[in-house]
Design an enzyme around this catalytic site. Structure first.
Site, PDB file in Angstrom:
ATOM      1  CG  MET A  99      -1.873  -1.134   1.320  1.00  0.00           C
ATOM      2  SD  MET A  99      -2.795  -1.127   2.881  1.00  0.00           S
ATOM      3  CE  MET A  99      -1.558  -1.802   3.993  1.00  0.00           C
ATOM      4  N   GLY A 187       1.466   4.245   4.628  1.00  0.00           N
ATOM      5  CA  GLY A 187       2.357   3.434   3.811  1.00  0.00           C
ATOM      6  C   GLY A 187       2.769   2.127   4.466  1.00  0.00           C
ATOM      7  CB  SER A 188       1.782  -0.338   5.768  1.00  0.00           C
ATOM      8  OG  SER A 188       0.490   0.138   5.436  1.00  0.00           O
ATOM      9  NE  ARG A 189       5.095  -7.295   2.218  1.00  0.00           N
ATOM     10  CZ  ARG A 189       6.358  -7.708   2.278  1.00  0.00           C
ATOM     11  NH1 ARG A 189       7.331  -6.922   1.882  1.00  0.00           N
ATOM     12  NH2 ARG A 189       6.643  -8.894   2.742  1.00  0.00           N
TER      13      ARG A 189
END
Length: 230
Positions: A99, A187-189
């Site tokens: 993301m 912001g990440s996953r």
């Protein structure tokens, strides 16, 4: 769907105080110098957009594994689930959805089931698109036990900008497919570990919509899909 609902989406409650902070700073910037104020307006709109929480049309057929996050499929590879979940040492197929700061960051359950475990682990804040982010970065892991006894692991991973992982569920909670279970700020996953023998139905670089995109079919026999960019 009217034009207004196309652009104006519901906002997750977690975002209200951040939008208020951005708006207050914007007022101060206008007082200092009007051009700065308009920059503040743009940042405030972005903050609202980041915390948007749109309604999704969740597929209802049994056996489907749905994407838990908006973003791009950045990795598909065998990997051992986080040890803190106790799912064993055998590698499973891991599908990673990255993301960026413009994606919706509300996370949704990929399958229906009971939360068998929730485990948080502190770590680094490397770029979430990197493979080693699954091991080194701050993460929050869920093991979801489905009705047939199989488990799926879902791992929220902090990224380069992300500094807070939120999880709204706890062990023994019952989740429905597409139900909101968490959020990661900025912001990440999210990784999904599929049960043994289940092939992913997405490809590297494919865009995903949380609660809507089908990652895999637990009841199907279709092989892993291949795709080409055009």
């Amino acid at each position: 769907m009217d034009m207004m609902s196309t652009f104006v989406k519901p906002m997750h409650p977690e975002g209200r105080r951040f939008v208020a902070i951005f708006a207050a700073i914007t007022v101060v910037l206008f007082i200092i110098w009007e051009p700065l104020g308009w920059i503040g307006v743009g940042l405030t709109v972005w903050c609202y957009y980041f915390f948007r929480d749109p309604v999704r049309q969740v597929p209802q057929r049994e056996g489907l594994v749905i994407s838990p996050a908006d973003g791009i499929v950045s990795l598909i590879e065998p990997a051992v689930p986080p040890t803190e979940l106790g799912m064993g040492p055998e590698p499973l197929t891991r599908v990673s959805v990255f993301m960026n700061v413009f994606n919706c960051h509300v996370n949704r359950a990929p399958v229906p089931g009971t939360v068998a475990a929730v485990a948080y682990r502190a770590g680094k804040f490397l770029n979430a698109s990197l493979d080693k982010a699954s091991v080194d970065n701050e993460r929050n892991s869920l093991a979801i036990t489905m009705a047939d006894g199989r488990q799926i692991a879902v791992v929220q991973i902090a990224g380069l900008v992300a500094r807070r992982i939120l999880c709204f569920t706890e062990p023994n909670s019952v989740l429905r497919t597409g139900e909101r279970f968490g959020l990661i700020r900025f912001g990440s996953r999210v990784d999904v570990y599929l049960p043994d023998g289940v092939a992913p139905l997405v490809s590297l670089g494919q865009g995903c919509i949380a609660g809507e995109t089908v990652l895999a079919d637990l009841t199907g026999s279709e092989p892993a899909r291949m795709a080409r960019a055009v």
